[in-house]
Design a protein around this motif. Structure first.
Motif, PDB file in Angstrom:
ATOM      1  N   SER A  41       0.843  -1.193   0.000  1.00 28.60           N
ATOM      2  CA  SER A  41       0.000   0.000   0.000  1.00 28.60           C
ATOM      3  C   SER A  41       0.876   1.239   0.000  1.00 28.60           C
ATOM      4  CB  SER A  41      -0.951   0.002   1.201  1.00 28.60           C
ATOM      5  OG  SER A  41      -0.229   0.123   2.408  1.00 28.60           O
ATOM      6  N   VAL A  42       0.274   2.330  -0.466  1.00 29.43           N
ATOM      7  CA  VAL A  42       1.020   3.564  -0.659  1.00 29.43           C
ATOM      8  C   VAL A  42       0.034   4.734  -0.597  1.00 29.43           C
ATOM      9  CG1 VAL A  42       0.809   3.529  -3.175  1.00 29.43           C
ATOM     10  CG2 VAL A  42       2.830   4.555  -2.150  1.00 29.43           C
ATOM     11  N   GLY A  43       0.562   5.919  -0.345  1.00 27.86           N
ATOM     12  CA  GLY A  43      -0.275   7.119  -0.330  1.00 27.86           C
ATOM     13  C   GLY A  43       0.232   8.154  -1.314  1.00 27.86           C
ATOM     14  N   VAL A  44      -0.618   9.118  -1.613  1.00 28.34           N
ATOM     15  CA  VAL A  44      -0.183  10.233  -2.445  1.00 28.34           C
ATOM     16  C   VAL A  44       0.853  11.051  -1.657  1.00 28.34           C
ATOM     17  CG1 VAL A  44      -0.923  12.342  -3.634  1.00 28.34           C
ATOM     18  CG2 VAL A  44      -2.369  10.303  -3.701  1.00 28.34           C
ATOM     19  N   LYS A  45       0.590  11.209  -0.339  1.00 22.93           N
ATOM     20  CA  LYS A  45       1.499  11.912   0.560  1.00 22.93           C
ATOM     21  C   LYS A  45       1.762  10.996   1.761  1.00 22.93           C
ATOM     22  CE  LYS A  45      -1.655  15.089   0.830  1.00 22.93           C
ATOM     23  NZ  LYS A  45      -2.545  16.207   0.932  1.00 22.93           N
ATOM     24  N   THR A  46       2.804  11.298   2.505  1.00 18.87           N
ATOM     25  CA  THR A  46       3.060  10.547   3.749  1.00 18.87           C
ATOM     26  C   THR A  46       3.257  11.510   4.898  1.00 18.87           C
ATOM     27  OG1 THR A  46       5.396  10.453   3.227  1.00 18.87           O
ATOM     28  CG2 THR A  46       4.092   8.481   2.725  1.00 18.87           C
ATOM     29  N   ASP A  47       2.314  12.405   5.068  1.00 20.63           N
ATOM     30  CA  ASP A  47       2.419  13.378   6.151  1.00 20.63           C
ATOM     31  C   ASP A  47       1.763  12.890   7.436  1.00 20.63           C
ATOM     32  OD1 ASP A  47      -0.014  13.440   4.861  1.00 20.63           O
ATOM     33  OD2 ASP A  47      -0.253  15.613   4.999  1.00 20.63           O
ATOM     34  N   LEU A  48       1.235  11.672   7.430  1.00 20.41           N
ATOM     35  CA  LEU A  48       0.596  11.096   8.611  1.00 20.41           C
ATOM     36  C   LEU A  48       1.132   9.693   8.867  1.00 20.41           C
ATOM     37  CD1 LEU A  48      -3.138  11.968   7.763  1.00 20.41           C
ATOM     38  CD2 LEU A  48      -1.612  13.240   9.279  1.00 20.41           C
ATOM     39  N   GLU A  49       1.173   9.312  10.132  1.00 24.47           N
ATOM     40  CA  GLU A  49       1.505   7.929  10.484  1.00 24.47           C
ATOM     41  C   GLU A  49       0.212   7.120  10.513  1.00 24.47           C
ATOM     42  OE1 GLU A  49       4.357   6.257  10.762  1.00 24.47           O
ATOM     43  OE2 GLU A  49       5.247   8.110  10.033  1.00 24.47           O
ATOM     44  N   ILE A  50       0.353   5.817  10.664  1.00 25.48           N
ATOM     45  CA  ILE A  50      -0.815   4.939  10.717  1.00 25.48           C
ATOM     46  C   ILE A  50      -1.761   5.416  11.825  1.00 25.48           C
ATOM     47  CG2 ILE A  50       0.406   3.278  12.188  1.00 25.48           C
ATOM     48  CD1 ILE A  50      -2.133   2.202   9.574  1.00 25.48           C
ATOM     49  N   ASP A  51      -3.039   5.433  11.520  1.00 26.69           N
ATOM     50  CA  ASP A  51      -4.080   5.961  12.394  1.00 26.69           C
ATOM     51  C   ASP A  51      -4.415   4.941  13.490  1.00 26.69           C
ATOM     52  OD1 ASP A  51      -7.070   6.247  13.083  1.00 26.69           O
ATOM     53  OD2 ASP A  51      -6.656   8.119  12.019  1.00 26.69           O
ATOM     54  N   GLY A  52      -4.492   5.404  14.719  1.00 26.95           N
ATOM     55  CA  GLY A  52      -4.774   4.537  15.865  1.00 26.95           C
ATOM     56  C   GLY A  52      -6.123   3.851  15.791  1.00 26.95           C
ATOM     57  N   PHE A  53      -7.130   4.545  15.273  1.00 25.97           N
ATOM     58  CA  PHE A  53      -8.449   3.923  15.123  1.00 25.97           C
ATOM     59  C   PHE A  53      -8.402   2.817  14.078  1.00 25.97           C
ATOM     60  CE2 PHE A  53      -9.909   8.059  16.896  1.00 25.97           C
ATOM     61  CZ  PHE A  53     -10.625   7.578  17.979  1.00 25.97           C
ATOM     62  N   ALA A  54      -7.640   3.017  13.003  1.00 19.72           N
ATOM     63  CA  ALA A  54      -7.492   1.971  11.979  1.00 19.72           C
ATOM     64  C   ALA A  54      -6.844   0.733  12.589  1.00 19.72           C
ATOM     65  CB  ALA A  54      -6.668   2.489  10.802  1.00 19.72           C
ATOM     66  N   ILE A  55      -5.807   0.949  13.404  1.00 15.94           N
ATOM     67  CA  ILE A  55      -5.144  -0.167  14.095  1.00 15.94           C
ATOM     68  C   ILE A  55      -6.151  -0.901  14.981  1.00 15.94           C
ATOM     69  CG2 ILE A  55      -3.420  -0.761  15.851  1.00 15.94           C
ATOM     70  CD1 ILE A  55      -1.693   1.564  14.748  1.00 15.94           C
ATOM     71  N   ALA A  56      -6.944  -0.135  15.743  1.00 23.30           N
ATOM     72  CA  ALA A  56      -7.884  -0.732  16.704  1.00 23.30           C
ATOM     73  C   ALA A  56      -8.959  -1.576  16.019  1.00 23.30           C
ATOM     74  CB  ALA A  56      -8.530   0.371  17.550  1.00 23.30           C
ATOM     75  N   VAL A  57      -9.588  -1.041  14.975  1.00 19.30           N
ATOM     76  CA  VAL A  57     -10.692  -1.795  14.355  1.00 19.30           C
ATOM     77  C   VAL A  57     -10.186  -2.989  13.550  1.00 19.30           C
ATOM     78  CG1 VAL A  57     -12.267   0.173  14.374  1.00 19.30           C
ATOM     79  CG2 VAL A  57     -10.959  -0.332  12.291  1.00 19.30           C
ATOM     80  N   CYS A  58      -8.976  -2.913  13.027  1.00 27.24           N
ATOM     81  CA  CYS A  58      -8.415  -4.069  12.332  1.00 27.24           C
ATOM     82  C   CYS A  58      -7.995  -5.142  13.328  1.00 27.24           C
ATOM     83  CB  CYS A  58      -7.256  -3.648  11.428  1.00 27.24           C
ATOM     84  SG  CYS A  58      -7.855  -2.893   9.898  1.00 27.24           S
ATOM     85  N   HIS A  59      -7.501  -4.712  14.476  1.00 28.49           N
ATOM     86  CA  HIS A  59      -7.133  -5.660  15.535  1.00 28.49           C
ATOM     87  C   HIS A  59      -8.352  -6.493  15.947  1.00 28.49           C
ATOM     88  CE1 HIS A  59      -4.678  -7.234  18.780  1.00 28.49           C
ATOM     89  NE2 HIS A  59      -5.690  -7.030  19.595  1.00 28.49           N
ATOM     90  N   GLU A  60      -9.541  -5.882  15.921  1.00 27.40           N
ATOM     91  CA  GLU A  60     -10.776  -6.591  16.284  1.00 27.40           C
ATOM     92  C   GLU A  60     -11.023  -7.808  15.396  1.00 27.40           C
ATOM     93  OE1 GLU A  60     -13.269  -2.636  17.803  1.00 27.40           O
ATOM     94  OE2 GLU A  60     -13.792  -3.572  15.888  1.00 27.40           O
ATOM     95  N   ILE A  61     -10.535  -7.790  14.158  1.00 24.47           N
ATOM     96  CA  ILE A  61     -10.752  -8.915  13.243  1.00 24.47           C
ATOM     97  C   ILE A  61      -9.460  -9.702  12.996  1.00 24.47           C
ATOM     98  CG2 ILE A  61     -12.781  -7.869  12.150  1.00 24.47           C
ATOM     99  CD1 ILE A  61     -10.892  -7.269   9.697  1.00 24.47           C
ATOM    100  N   GLY A  62      -8.452  -9.466  13.849  1.00 22.66           N
ATOM    101  CA  GLY A  62      -7.224 -10.248  13.764  1.00 22.66           C
ATOM    102  C   GLY A  62      -6.219  -9.755  12.737  1.00 22.66           C
TER     103      GLY A  62
END
Length: 155
Positions: A41-62
């Protein structure tokens, strides 16, 4: 619903910052299809780190996203990744679709646009925000299943 098509040899997901949608898609696709496909995966820009909410909801499904490091199209090329080696680019935002389509002037790439909800900034409370991120996660997972079929045995 369309009939699922064969899994390509390699897939590149892209979105605006490589911090929410594209890392979620990368992680979910790796969970569903294992090593039967090369996935990045890649972004147009990389001015942000991985989002904590994204980590949390993905963790819910392993799906683990803790170690994900955001990167841009430009960084990917600088680090020696050959964009022309991807069989399919799945753009999850309008800006990333434009960038991916620009690349087709130089490389033969198949680009598909999947309009996936950007959950950032949605919801007033923590629970409401998590609900938006879960909606995005589930939308990505369903698009993957619709496009590529049931999970592979080896995953």
């Amino acid at each position: 619903m369309t009939e699922a098509s064969a899994l390509p040899g390699s897939v590149l997901f892209c979105c605006d910052h490589n911090a929410v949608r594209s890392p979620m898609a990368e992680g979910i696709m790796k969970q569903l299809y294992g090593t039967s496909c090369y996935i990045q995966s890649v972004g147009v820009k990389t001015d942000l780190e991985i989002d904590g909410f994204a980590i949390a909801v993905c963790h819910e499904i392993g799906v683990e996203l803790d170690r994900h490091r955001s990167r841009s199209f430009d960084e990917m090329e600088q680090w020696g990744d050959d964009l022309s080696s991807f069989d399919l680019v799945l753009a999850l935002s309008p800006a990333s679709q434009r960038r991916a389509l620009e690349l087709t002037r130089f490389y033969h790439l198949d680009v598909e646009y999947w309009p996936i909800l950007d959950p950032t900034g949605l919801g007033e409370s923590r629970e409401a925000r998590l609900a938006s991120y879960r909606q995005t996660r589930d939308q990505i997972r369903q698009r993957l299943l619709d496009r590529f079929g049931p999970p592979t045995e080896e995953s």
